[in-house]
Design a protein around this motif. Structure first.
Motif, mmCIF file in Angstrom:
data_model
loop_
_atom_site.group_PDB
_atom_site.id
_atom_site.type_symbol
_atom_site.label_atom_id
_atom_site.label_comp_id
_atom_site.label_asym_id
_atom_site.label_seq_id
_atom_site.Cartn_x
_atom_site.Cartn_y
_atom_site.Cartn_z
ATOM 1 N N ARG A 9 8.273 -2.495 0.420
ATOM 2 C CA ARG A 9 7.547 -3.188 -0.471
ATOM 3 C C ARG A 9 6.194 -3.531 0.228
ATOM 4 O O ARG A 9 6.307 -4.153 1.428
ATOM 5 C CB ARG A 9 8.358 -4.407 -1.085
ATOM 6 N N PRO A 49 3.597 -5.945 1.499
ATOM 7 C CA PRO A 49 3.667 -7.569 1.287
ATOM 8 C C PRO A 49 2.336 -8.132 0.535
ATOM 9 O O PRO A 49 2.766 -9.459 0.302
ATOM 10 C CB PRO A 49 3.541 -7.990 2.795
ATOM 11 N N LEU A 50 1.352 -7.351 0.380
ATOM 12 C CA LEU A 50 0.383 -7.953 -0.327
ATOM 13 C C LEU A 50 0.478 -7.796 -1.822
ATOM 14 O O LEU A 50 0.100 -8.807 -2.392
ATOM 15 C CB LEU A 50 -1.166 -7.011 0.191
ATOM 16 N N CYS A 51 1.024 -6.881 -2.246
ATOM 17 C CA CYS A 51 1.084 -6.748 -3.791
ATOM 18 C C CYS A 51 2.516 -6.603 -4.380
ATOM 19 O O CYS A 51 2.661 -6.439 -5.620
ATOM 20 C CB CYS A 51 0.108 -5.573 -4.256
ATOM 21 N N TYR A 62 1.677 4.289 3.072
ATOM 22 C CA TYR A 62 0.507 3.644 2.664
ATOM 23 C C TYR A 62 0.679 3.065 1.182
ATOM 24 O O TYR A 62 1.676 3.381 0.565
ATOM 25 C CB TYR A 62 -0.710 4.428 2.415
ATOM 26 N N GLU A 90 -1.609 1.035 -4.081
ATOM 27 C CA GLU A 90 -2.243 -0.181 -4.903
ATOM 28 C C GLU A 90 -3.599 -0.734 -4.021
ATOM 29 O O GLU A 90 -4.745 -0.921 -4.484
ATOM 30 C CB GLU A 90 -1.381 -1.154 -5.399
ATOM 31 N N CYS A 91 -3.004 -1.257 -2.762
ATOM 32 C CA CYS A 91 -4.040 -2.017 -1.778
ATOM 33 C C CYS A 91 -4.563 -0.903 -0.858
ATOM 34 O O CYS A 91 -5.675 -1.300 -0.265
ATOM 35 C CB CYS A 91 -2.981 -2.911 -1.136
ATOM 36 N N GLY A 92 -4.061 0.166 -0.601
ATOM 37 C CA GLY A 92 -4.606 1.142 0.380
ATOM 38 C C GLY A 92 -4.344 0.750 1.772
ATOM 39 O O GLY A 92 -4.967 1.669 2.790
ATOM 40 N N VAL A 93 -3.620 -0.275 2.011
ATOM 41 C CA VAL A 93 -3.194 -0.635 3.493
ATOM 42 C C VAL A 93 -2.170 0.134 4.066
ATOM 43 O O VAL A 93 -1.237 0.609 3.315
ATOM 44 C CB VAL A 93 -2.803 -2.193 3.823
ATOM 45 N N LYS A 94 -2.294 0.309 5.176
ATOM 46 C CA LYS A 94 -0.927 1.229 6.106
ATOM 47 C C LYS A 94 0.066 0.006 5.953
ATOM 48 O O LYS A 94 -0.267 -0.866 6.483
ATOM 49 C CB LYS A 94 -1.656 1.646 7.070
#
Lengths: 292, 432
Positions: free
Chosen positions: A17, A19-21, A3, A6-10
């Motif tokens: 890394r 892909p969002l942050c 997970y 930072e973003c909490g996404v799986k």
């Protein structure tokens, strides 16, 4: 499967890394996992390049619209030429339309860079002027125009050219180009060398001296942007007055100046203003920033 | 290649496809993509055979695009079909002459995936999905699997129905006095970020049960709930990037609606209309409950036969206006390029197209792992969103031209995570 903290996404297996942050995943390899079905293969495995349009929608639209109208104009001229036979020759007009439209294409096709566009514009202007003069039957006025275009290029475009030429060399080239242009114009105006030596050269020397002083002032002082603008106006005014003064000497007129008297007054006022403002600044600095 | 299928005479583009060919440019590929990930390994030769077989059932896709004097038109293409190795970036431009032997679609494969990218002038998402399902079913049949019947799977030997080829817009056109109104400019994400033609994709897999439960709390459908979340994220993005509230612009989302069921059409060409839902943030910040209320009413007001009929009549009437109809294509082409954004992309902030739940018949659902749907973004709307449901998951794909800015994607998906949804992310942005 990890997970992103930072973003909490799986994250998909094998992602190191987010892909969002773009935060690096810190977890044991068995948690991160290995890449199975990737969303898309990596870029370096791309087997073929697909041709894609080079221009965006707006530019493409403008070019197509302009081409349509230019095409219509040329066809109309050709038809007029055929219908009117000997009384109208369309070729001169077609040439003007075609060369004139080049300005538009230069602006739309290339990268919007000042030096690139100005260079191509200068070249196109030179070709248009030359072609129009040739159509008249003889080369009469186009050498003057060509010298003018060349002068514009040297003074307004060349200094911004990103090359390996040192600024001092650039300045020397510019001065030589100005002198050469004046020489050519005087040579081709039919009277031989009439005004180049008595007016042209001294005026150029005056301008060089003014600009030299300006350079020294800026090199050793710390003037503001307002000072720079006013100083440039002062240089231009003095050069103008010098031109008038030397022309009066050539015709041996009793007055020192003719049409540039008001410019001379402006020059004196500007000079006084610049001296006064510099003095005031120095005095203020002396009384406010003295460190003893 | 001797392809024995029903011969297709040159056909005009359908009403909603007229805009796509003239507006193709850099950052405007007008392409969408559908793909199926399989548990089995894909054999490219067998896939090509499957494609050559199934195309007989879809003669209206085996076309090439040509310039006519007044409009573009489609005509039969008999050049050999190809399958291509998957590339790294979806929804790339399809060159109508050299791109895919003149075809307006491309079939891609990887070891475990079959994908198809369509130029939008040929068909819409529903038409594309039927084609992909039929292609994969044929591939599975050739691989020895038994695929049960499904209304969305066409068999190669079935007769081609004329209704599949029709321009349904013309059939359902009512000569109403339509109003050619346009909305003002909407908010667009104008981050100072590098742009690339290579479409960056972020894919989120969310369990459908969790989404349903969440949507039920607000009395919404899944699509409406996702629309609310997108609007909320766009609002956050605008507040983040535009410091002066006086410069706020309305946030609008274009949502394509498949109107085949509503109008009882079986056409496989474009038959989709767009409803625009949005919030006017110039009036103040919208709480999520306010967004829910607004979206709820806007969607229900827009998706009904009467309102959609007005849109159909507006689209068809526009095409029939004499000064548009008889203007040469040479003039229409650049004008469409110059004005399409003002009447289209500029009036909404992004697009969200939800294909809905994809049902798979026995013999296929055991093999298909996931289905993806991607829409190409555009220069004005730098990101687009698409959704599809399969195997108990909803897959939301965000495509973008921004190479190093994922603020929107991050805002959207973290917001879903904060609401207790499990979101699994994968991307072609991941360079690790």
């Amino acid at each position: 499967m990890a997970y992103c903290v930072e973003c909490g996404v799986k994250l998909a297996p094998g992602t190191t890394r987010c892909p969002l942050c773009n935060r690096k995943v810190v977890a044991p390899p068995q948690i991160i996992g290995t890449k199975e079905n990737e969303l898309f293969p990596p870029d370096n495995e791309q087997p073929h390049n697909f041709p894609s349009p080079r221009l965006d929608k707006r530019r493409k639209g403008l070019i197509e619209l302009a081409s349509t109208f230019i095409g219509i104009a040329i066809v109309t001229l050709v038809i007029s030429g055929i219908v009117l036979k000997d009384s109208f020759s369309p070729w001169f007009s077609i040439m003007c339309v075609a060369l004139g439209s080049l300005y538009f294409y230069i602006l739309l096709f290339g990268k919007p860079e000042y030096v690139r566009i100005s260079t191509l514009f200068s070249a196109n202007t030179f070709v248009i002027l030359l072609a129009i003069d040739v159509f008249d039957g003889s080369l009469s006025w186009s050498p003057f125009a060509a010298a003018g275009v060349f002068l514009y290029y040297i003074l307004a475009v060349f200094p911004f050219h990103r090359g390996k030429i040192a600024p001092l060399k650039k300045a020397v080239i510019m001065i030589c180009a100005v002198i050469a242009s004046l020489f050519v114009i005087d040579l081709f105006d039919g009277k031989g060398l009439y005004w180049f030596v008595p007016i042209g050269l001294p005026t150029v020397v005056t301008a060089i001296v003014c600009l030299g002083l300006l350079y020294l002032r800026f090199h050793f002082g710390n003037p503001s942007m307002g000072d720079l603008v006013l100083s440039l106006i002062l240089c231009a005014s003095i050069t103008t007055v010098a031109g008038d003064f030397f022309s009066q000497r050539l015709i041996e007129h009793q007055n020192m100046l003719s049409w540039s008297k008001s410019v001379a007054i402006v020059s004196v006022l500007l000079l006084l203003f610049l001296i006064a403002s510099a003095t005031v600044r120095k005095v203020r600095f002396y009384f406010t920033n003295k460190v003893h | 290649m001797n392809r024995k299928h029903q011969r297709v005479e040159p056909i005009p583009l359908d009403t909603s496809a007229l805009i796509y060919p003239p507006t193709v440019a850099k950052y405007n590929s007008n392409v969408f993509r559908l793909s199926m990930d399989l548990h089995i390994k894909v054999n490219p030769y067998r896939l090509k055979t499957a494609l050559e077989t199934i195309i007989k059932r879809f003669p209206y896709f085996a076309l090439s695009l040509h310039d006519g004097f007044f409009w573009y038109y489609l005509s039969e293409n008999t050049k050999p079909l190809e399958v291509y190795k998957e590339h790294s970036f979806p929804c790339a431009h399809i060159d109508r002459k050299r791109g895919a032997n003149g075809y307006l679609f491309k079939v891609f494969y990887t070891d475990h995936r079959i994908a198809v990218e369509f130029f939008h002038a040929v068909t819409d998402g529903t038409g594309g999905l039927i084609f992909l399902k039929s292609l994969v079913a044929e591939y599975l049949r050739l691989s020895g699997y038994t695929v049960k019947e499904d209304p969305q799977i066409f068999l190669p030997d079935d007769k081609v129905r004329n209704e599949e080829l029709e321009d349904s817009f013309t059939r359902f056109y009512k000569p109403l006095k339509s109003v050619f109104a346009t909305d003002g400019k909407a908010f667009h994400h104008n981050a100072v970020a590098e742009m690339s033609e290579k479409v960056q994709a972020v894919s989120a897999v969310i369990p459908v049960d969790q989404l349903k439960e969440r949507a039920k709390v607000y009395g919404l459908t899944i699509t409406e709930y996702i629309v609310c979340e997108i609007l909320d994220s766009l609002q956050t993005l605008q507040e983040q990037y535009v410091k002066n509230p006086k410069r706020y612009k309305p946030i609008r989302l274009s949502v394509p609606v498949n109107i085949r069921k509503l109008f009882h059409s079986t056409s496989l060409r474009n038959f989709t209309l767009f409803i625009v839902v949005g919030i006017d943030v110039r009036l103040g910040h919208y709480g999520f409950d306010e967004i829910v209320k607004t979206v709820f009413h806007q969607v229900r007001d827009s998706v009904n036969e009467k309102t959609l009929s007005l849109q159909i009549s507006r689209n068809v009437a526009g095409r029939r206006l004499p000064f548009i109809r008889y203007a040469p294509n040479l003039l229409k082409r650049p004008l469409m390029k110059l004005f399409s954004d003002s009447y289209g992309d500029a009036t909404y902030s992004s697009v969200f197209s939800n294909l809905g739940n994809v049902t798979l018949p026995d013999g296929m659902k055991e093999v298909v792992e996931r289905v993806d749907f991607y829409l190409a973004p555009s220069k004005v709307n730098k990101f687009s969103l698409s959704g599809v449901g399969v195997n108990g998951n909803v897959i939301i794909n965000v495509t973008s031209f921004l190479t190093d800015n994922t603020d929107f994607e991050r805002t959207l998906f973290t917001s879903l995570v904060e609401k207790g949804l499990q979101v699994e992310i994968s991307s072609n942005r991941d360079k690790s």
